[in-house]
Design an enzyme around this catalytic site. Structure first.
Site, short mmCIF file in Angstrom:
data_model
loop_
_atom_site.label_atom_id
_atom_site.label_comp_id
_atom_site.label_asym_id
_atom_site.label_seq_id
_atom_site.Cartn_x
_atom_site.Cartn_y
_atom_site.Cartn_z
N GLY A 1 17.55 45.57 22.65
CA GLY A 1 17.71 43.99 22.15
C GLY A 1 19.27 43.76 22.45
O GLY A 1 20.11 44.64 22.23
N GLN B 1 26.92 39.50 20.40
CA GLN B 1 27.35 40.76 21.03
C GLN B 1 28.22 40.74 22.50
O GLN B 1 28.91 41.59 22.77
CB GLN B 1 26.01 41.52 21.33
CG GLN B 1 25.53 42.01 19.82
CD GLN B 1 24.34 42.85 20.14
OE1 GLN B 1 23.27 42.51 20.20
NE2 GLN B 1 24.51 44.17 19.71
N CYS C 1 22.49 50.03 17.07
CA CYS C 1 23.13 48.85 17.52
C CYS C 1 24.02 49.11 18.60
O CYS C 1 25.03 49.81 18.41
CB CYS C 1 23.65 47.91 16.23
SG CYS C 1 24.42 46.18 16.99
N LEU C 2 24.02 48.28 19.88
CA LEU C 2 25.09 48.45 20.79
C LEU C 2 26.25 47.90 20.34
O LEU C 2 27.29 48.58 20.91
CB LEU C 2 24.31 47.59 22.10
CG LEU C 2 23.27 48.06 22.73
CD1 LEU C 2 22.81 47.10 23.76
CD2 LEU C 2 23.23 49.38 23.31
N HIS D 1 16.54 42.26 13.70
CA HIS D 1 17.60 42.91 13.87
C HIS D 1 18.67 41.84 14.76
O HIS D 1 19.75 41.25 14.52
CB HIS D 1 17.82 44.17 14.65
CG HIS D 1 19.18 44.66 14.99
ND1 HIS D 1 19.39 45.81 14.66
CD2 HIS D 1 19.95 44.37 15.93
CE1 HIS D 1 20.67 46.18 15.20
NE2 HIS D 1 21.09 45.38 15.81
N GLU D 2 17.87 41.34 15.98
CA GLU D 2 18.67 40.33 16.71
C GLU D 2 18.87 38.88 16.35
O GLU D 2 19.77 38.40 16.37
CB GLU D 2 17.86 40.21 18.05
CG GLU D 2 17.57 41.49 18.82
CD GLU D 2 18.64 42.32 19.00
OE1 GLU D 2 19.81 41.83 19.37
OE2 GLU D 2 18.64 43.55 19.20
N HIS E 1 21.57 38.98 13.98
CA HIS E 1 23.02 38.81 14.57
C HIS E 1 23.37 37.55 14.96
O HIS E 1 24.73 37.10 14.78
CB HIS E 1 22.87 39.34 16.20
CG HIS E 1 23.16 40.80 16.30
ND1 HIS E 1 24.52 41.34 16.03
CD2 HIS E 1 22.48 41.95 16.62
CE1 HIS E 1 24.51 42.55 16.08
NE2 HIS E 1 23.28 42.95 16.62
#
Ligand SMILES: [Zn+2]
Length: 164
Positions: free
Chosen positions: A46, A51, A88-89, A130-131, A134
């Site tokens: 994701g 991000q 997480c990226l 999660h997304e 963000h």
């Protein structure tokens, strides 16, 4: 299409609230395509627009079958509980244990402004939560009840190598 740079924890943009998308134009389509390419390149499941330093309510989620493009996504139903590892990226080389609902239903627009509903369980449900967080300037590290230590993190990858 082009790869976008993924910003990491410490960058102030990750803590800001994203604004809704109102214009469904070529610029949005380009951003969505770039985000998909960036997610695949980074081997993630994701990616949210903040991000890549864009404060708009857009995220991409890989549901195992396709890359869902989620514009102005909202959770409309959730149930159950799961407890698992999350990464997480934008928080590289770290994992934490986070409790999430096991089932999540969302609604979101596509690049043309058409509303759709999507359901997910387990990893996909986790990823929706999660997304979307963000987009409100939150990172999973705030919700994690345990962040893996360096030793636990290394053990995870040693196990993976033995399994491979
Ligand atoms: Zn993330």
């Amino acid at each position: 299409m082009a790869l976008r740079k993924i910003i990491v924890e410490g960058h102030p943009t990750l803590r800001k609230k994203s604004r809704p998308v109102e214009k469904f134009d070529d610029r949005l389509a380009t951003l969505i395509d770039d985000m998909k390419e960036t997610l695949v390149d980074a081997n993630g499941v994701g990616l949210a627009a903040p991000q890549v330093a864009i404060l708009r309510r857009i995220c991409i989620v890989d549901n195992g079958e396709e890359l869902l493009e989620l514009v102005n996504p909202e959770i409309i139903e959730q149930s159950g509980e799961q407890d698992g590892l999350e990464g997480c990226l934008s928080v590289p080389d770290k994992y934490g244990r986070v409790k999430r609902p096991n089932y999540v239903k969302i609604k979101a627009q596509d690049r043309h402004g058409v509303w759709h509903e999507y359901e997910g369980t387990e990893l996909v449900a986790r990823c929706f939560c999660h997304e979307i967080e963000h987009l409100d300037g939150h990172l999973y590290t705030e919700k994690a009840y345990h962040m893996l230590t360096d030793e636990e993190y290394e053990a995870l990858f040693t196990d993976d190598e033995e399994d491979a």
